[in-house]
Design an enzyme around this catalytic site. Sequence first.
Site, PDB file in Angstrom:
ATOM      1  N   TYR A  33      -1.682  -1.046  10.564  1.00 24.59           N
ATOM      2  CA  TYR A  33      -1.837  -1.292   9.127  1.00 24.59           C
ATOM      3  C   TYR A  33      -0.561  -0.918   8.376  1.00 24.59           C
ATOM      4  O   TYR A  33      -0.071  -1.687   7.533  1.00 24.59           O
ATOM      5  CB  TYR A  33      -3.021  -0.491   8.585  1.00 24.59           C
ATOM      6  CG  TYR A  33      -3.286  -0.694   7.114  1.00 24.59           C
ATOM      7  CD1 TYR A  33      -3.939  -1.837   6.664  1.00 24.59           C
ATOM      8  CD2 TYR A  33      -2.891   0.254   6.173  1.00 24.59           C
ATOM      9  CE1 TYR A  33      -4.194  -2.034   5.308  1.00 24.59           C
ATOM     10  CE2 TYR A  33      -3.140   0.073   4.825  1.00 24.59           C
ATOM     11  CZ  TYR A  33      -3.790  -1.066   4.394  1.00 24.59           C
ATOM     12  OH  TYR A  33      -4.023  -1.254   3.048  1.00 24.59           O
ATOM     13  N   SER A  76       0.856  -1.177   0.000  1.00 28.44           N
ATOM     14  CA  SER A  76       0.000   0.000   0.000  1.00 28.44           C
ATOM     15  C   SER A  76       0.893   1.228   0.000  1.00 28.44           C
ATOM     16  O   SER A  76       2.082   1.140   0.332  1.00 28.44           O
ATOM     17  CB  SER A  76      -0.884  -0.010   1.260  1.00 28.44           C
ATOM     18  OG  SER A  76      -1.500   1.250   1.459  1.00 28.44           O
TER      19      SER A  76
END
Length: 318
Positions: free
Chosen positions: A205, A192
Amino acid sequence: MIEREIIHTTTASKRIFAVIQDLLQFLVMFGRVLLELIVILAQAFMSKKEKDISKDVVLITGTGHGIGRELALHYASWGSTVVCVDINEQNNMETVQQVKQLNRGAVHSFSCDVSKREQVLALAERVLAEVGPVTVLVNNVGIMPTHPLPQQSAEEIQRVFDVNVFSQFWTIQAFLGQMKEQGRGHIICLSSIAGLVGLSNLVPYCATKYAVRGLMEALHEELREGPYKDLIKVTTIFPYMTNTGLCKYPKVKFPSILGLLDPKEVAKRIVEAHRADCVEVTIPRSLLHINNWTRILPSKCGIMLKDYIDSGVESDLI
């Protein structure tokens, strides 16, 4: 006395020879780097031939919705045999039905909690027996709790690492052997933009997505230095925020430039990166170059740029 002088002279000669050898190796390496830069620059102005994926068996995790579902549709449209894997059997079957409507590549559905190693190993055996050896693995599955670290429970943190990181270890271990037996393969893992830049409300995350980046860089080296150097490829994808439902409260200052991405477009870019054998790709592509150049600057300059862009996610506990 004469023997000492001879030994000293011999030692000095060896040192000089070693220095010259190191210098020559550096010059050769420098020349190869310059040549590679010229080749890359030339390729930027040329249409690159993309490889055929119609004969591949592509296993995708997290196909029940979002990017995973769109990936299944894109790969099937190229004629690939698609293996859809998701913990939600109903959503996964909806994806399979959509893929079947294309009347292109074959599609199969398997239910599995990929965070559980035993289930992944059993999945590999089932897929091998019912479909055949997997040649492309796409690790897409991921979860994203979005609130400050002090408000993240131990169970949440453990779960996000189990799903986002350990599942990728288990699937790679389970299917890499099948690729080696076939003498070809491709492993694609979704990191990401949060695996390149730290963001508020995403501490666990971000940590998992940085871990995926490290996993893939190390795996790339391991394969590059072994007998499967040119046979098994790896690609790491770094998507910007995508409209899949994970970003419950996105914060976007420039929506016309950096608005939420369409899952269809992200899936398309992932398949393009796969077919072009890219090692690392951000979506949009420019973000990788911006990040790399920003890292050269003093840290405060990077913070200024981040504050100016002012994109991220708000806490979902508001």
